[in-house]
Write an enzyme that holds these catalytic residues in place. Sequence first.
Site, PDB file in Angstrom:
ATOM      1  CB  CYS A  94      -3.808  10.226   5.733  1.00  0.00           C
ATOM      2  SG  CYS A  94      -3.526   9.580   7.374  1.00  0.00           S
ATOM      3  CG  HIS A  97      -3.737   6.324   1.006  1.00  0.00           C
ATOM      4  ND1 HIS A  97      -3.149   7.548   1.218  1.00  0.00           N
ATOM      5  CD2 HIS A  97      -4.109   5.857   2.224  1.00  0.00           C
ATOM      6  CE1 HIS A  97      -3.159   7.813   2.521  1.00  0.00           C
ATOM      7  NE2 HIS A  97      -3.732   6.809   3.151  1.00  0.00           N
ATOM      8  CG  HIS A 150       1.040   7.276   5.833  1.00  0.00           C
ATOM      9  ND1 HIS A 150       0.803   8.439   5.131  1.00  0.00           N
ATOM     10  CD2 HIS A 150      -0.174   6.814   6.220  1.00  0.00           C
ATOM     11  CE1 HIS A 150      -0.499   8.673   5.111  1.00  0.00           C
ATOM     12  NE2 HIS A 150      -1.110   7.701   5.754  1.00  0.00           N
TER      13      HIS A 150
END
Lengths: 193, 305, 372, 391
Positions: free
Chosen positions: D154, D287, D322
């Site tokens: 990620c 995040h 996400h």
Amino acid sequence: MAIQVLSSCSIENGTVVVNGTPEYSVENEVFSDFLKSAYRHLDISYPKYFKMDKLCQLAFLGTEYLLKTNDIPFTDDEVALCFFNGRSSLDTDSKHQQLINDGTKVSPAVFVYTLPNIMMGEIAIKNKWYGENLLILRPDFNFEEWALEADLLISSGKATYCLGGWVDVFQDNYQLHLYLVEAAEIKMKLTSI
Amino acid sequence: MQKLYIHQAISISTQGFWEGFDLPELREDLEEFKAVDPDYKTVIPVMSLRRMSKITKMALMCSLTISKNTELVWDGIIVGTGLGNLADTEKFLTLISATDAGLNSPTAFTQSSHNTLSGQIALQLKNHGYNMTHVQRGFSFENALQDAILQANCGMKNILLGSADEHIPLLDTLGREMKYEERAIVQFGEGASFFQLSADVPSGIFVQDALVKMKSENQLQEIDSFVTKNKVDKKCCLLITTPDMIVDCGMDRKSLGDLVGNYMTNSGIAIHLGCAYLQREEYNHVLILNANSEAGMGLTLFGHE
Amino acid sequence: MAGKINVFLGAENVISPLGWGIQETFSNAKNGRTGLKELEQPFPGITNLFAAKFDDASFSTDSPIEEFAGESCRGSLENLNFEHQLDERWLFVLSTTKGDIIHLKNGEMDRSNPYYLMQQLQKELPFESQGKVISCACISGLAALIYAADKIAADQVDHALIVGADALSEFTSLGFESFFALDSEQCKPFDKSRKGLNLGEAAASLVLSKDQTLFQTSPLRYLGGATSNDANHISGPSRTGEGLYRAVDKALKYSHKTADQIEFVSAHGTGTLFNDEMESKAFASHGLQNTPLNSLKGYFGHTLGASSLVEMAMTMQSMRENVFLKTMGCAASGTETERNVLTENLGMEIKIVLKTASGFGGCNAAVLIENQ
Amino acid sequence: MINVNVTGRGVVTALGISAKHHFNQLRSGVTGISHFQRDEQFLYAGKVHFTNQQLSKLCGVEYSDYSSRTALLGLLAAREALSNTILDSRFPAAFINGTTVGGMDLSEQYFEAKSKGQPADAALFGMHDLGANTDFIAKNLGDFQYINTISTACSSAANAIMLGAQLIQSGQYQRVLVGGTDALCKFTIEGFKSLMIYDSELCQPFDANRRGLNLGEGAAYLLLESDESIMESGNQCLAKVTGWANRNDAFHNTGTSPEGIGAQKAMQAALEIANLKPAEIDYINAHGTGTQNNDSSELAAMEAVFGTELPDFSSTKGATGHTLAASGAIEAVFSVESLLQGCAYGNFNISEPATASKALLRKAVSKDIQHVMSNSFGFGGNSTSLIFSKC
């Protein structure tokens, strides 16, 4: 070309959902009362609202709720209105017809709302929009098909934004799904491709 | 350019487990190109070993062995891999394409990530430093090396650099479906190579120049100017990591494909081989040529002091 | 907007009290006849009405509009070369304001919905793609024309049959009466002494296509068109003609033409005080005050959703025959701005025509067509 | 010292296309996450509402059954980022792309066919390797001398941005296109479900009762240029990349340490490189995935770095989902817009905040913003922090 949604608004079953988030909700309110309470919740002053028929009121509400979330400085002719509608103005048509059947004097204030495109006029007046108007009657709503019409209005250069979708009213049944969309096109001056 | 010295090298390949700069006996008549498993238990805890795919095991075996030999704390761990964890990816793809699989075990999924190698190394070493994974097809290792040079220029001293790719039978199946020649399919290889690089402590062997160019009009001219610029003489060994690449330049040359098979990051083991040649002082330079894609190419030059 | 794909239009047809088919209708109009007349007791509750209405004996079912609209479509299709496949590349559009509203009297909701009328008409058509209903008050016809032309230009369809239809009904008659918008005698569009409009019923149809060879008679070319809103008032036209001005402006832009290239204007011209005034202002703002103009409402009455297609079809016929019809009912031009309103039929060879319409809800439409 | 200037940006997510469009959407609090059906199960995800055919058309490439969605999304965003720039110049260009799934959507088709005993097309694997997706994008944009793909879960795109910034600062390249792309696919959806951190409702980052993440898809790229390159391109500097760092949490393969050690170290190192004091950061685009683990360790790490006086912060994952490898670049574009427009975004769907700190923004706030920090953390303990500053 394709379009992308800037904002959306749905109104059904006593609930106003804006951009996927419930914005206003009441239970067990008859439609005419709901139209009043949802208007009050908007916290705006627009006396003409109370002259409108239910179809126009619903379309007006949906548009106002939808625009509340977006402060795009629209120029006066870049928004096309494109609506799909199921049962035309039959709700008000019936009222006008009832006056005729009863032998009562018909009312111009009712008759003027026996045209479904009046709702676009009301929205245009409120927002001072001089852009394109299109109203298509069809039995149900399908976003993809609506998007095709909105896409055509935008890609043909007739509008920068398209506001519309589905507004349908008949007696106590009502449903609204409105969208504000723009082109998903990226303007490029690439010469190396 | 900041000189990068090579202190340790460890590889796992079809030639076996190879540690250090002594040139092993290389077999050039191989019929199989699958990496020979070393005894992983020496550095990897048995409990974790069971669930690991071969690529992870190979990478950990190389990198942990190197780390064991030194007290250093890595400033950076940089890995290049062409295709990453194929076995775990295949396993999870098979799991989810089975009808109504329900809830699956996450192991294969979490291990399928390309940065599992660099992440596992950091985890095992409790290393909090820079941690990077490059996956640019046949140039994955070249790009990882470029990154190491860049980080050394930005102040990193000790870098663990490595490459790994694994082979799974599905590759052969796909190769056949895509009508590859049988010999090419047999030569699908695998392996891992890791290096201890230092920016400030000399070791005798160093990276002199490295170039990766994705756009090159004339590859031979490019090689020529690279060699000229670096004053490379005839005492240079050319290691070619690409099948069917013909370069006529009067240097000794070897094709890695015949030695370790063809895999996307076999330029890693080419460096290891180059180090061994330089250690024997047969050559002044070793040049690794990777022309893995039609237009692009990688040139890595090693020298010794 | 016509892009790379040219849009042609032809196979125009009109079914009206003035005539059964475009030839008969045009010839009657040319000879100074009108479909308007005084009707005695046209509906219960209305003693007299000056309007254009079909003879009740013309129809065999309880849905006259289905019959005369269907007849118009059939007439249009007869003028096509039928070796062309009629398939899903066809678009069918009905433009109407009230559809078959007469059934509302008996509470037949479904039949009163314009969508039902479209479905009924579609049953008779040789192609099956899902039809559309456009209902934008009195600009419906032009809105449908623009919509279909844009779809062809965007390559979404190849051909379109569009039909506009509205019936004379108690529903609309009483409504307009309540507005005091009706003239009890022959309406006088653009005339000084105009008092109001007459209602009428009719159907008109035409075919748009990207393919010229579809038509038996050489078609005209669609140049461009646009709609716009007055953003002023839902039932009264804008005093300044802002909306119509903008619609014409955009239509010119999409046609890549300038106002001085317009040689003739087929106006909406209902005969009400405000509408005609508003139109004159909008045209004058474009410098069109000396461009020949007519209104055809004096022949057909105001046929609402059908009107702009009826007038378009008639104007197309004029362009083919080089005869432009006088504004029936207008003796002397009477709007604020001096205008060149045709008060006699005029023989002219005209290349580019502007057709406009305006309606309730503040909507306006403008289309430019060209004789090739 | 060579400046790393951001001179172009492009983004596509479930919210739509273009940086301007996204800014309007974020400021208005619009979410792109919708409830959609996939293989007879419903889930909340940030799906880009264009088919591959439409994406191909928008990208100006011919549609092919063998083009991955990841590559198409990437090409579209990259086109926007380069919309004002011609690549053929005396400055050779570099392209660094971050992705984790690549052509997984196509590989899935192969496995699906096989599992049903149908003939499977080996060509579907043509874009399985991540670099093939990068090459597809690059090839359709023009000539790049350096092409690289980063895959660190990620944080991939954030690392691509970091590497690009270093290439510019070291003087190796003057013009670098950086960012990342990832499409939604069954592989990642099932993967996060198997980890039991896929929220079946709308995700609630930084909410006390958060249950997990919603996946999304998208792509974003920044064009980075040196001052010298700007002189030639005539591009306007939109923002500067001033700080960057990558560190490792070295705690667990998929989980993060309670105190967020990797995150702390990355943030501290990025501040050092930017030569900024913590108090100088005006907004943090966190995040904030919505998983219990990430959000609590990220909060702990932020508190460790910034003390009790946290700068305004929020997660925009409630709007986009996400987007895995792409998230770092998407949020970098958001950070650049934040600097340009003077607006810190609101966090989505908070009913009970996970922290007492007022710094967690629940609605967008307009204010002058000089420096924005953007965090990206991934599997394998990979932690990256970037700092963007006003020009």
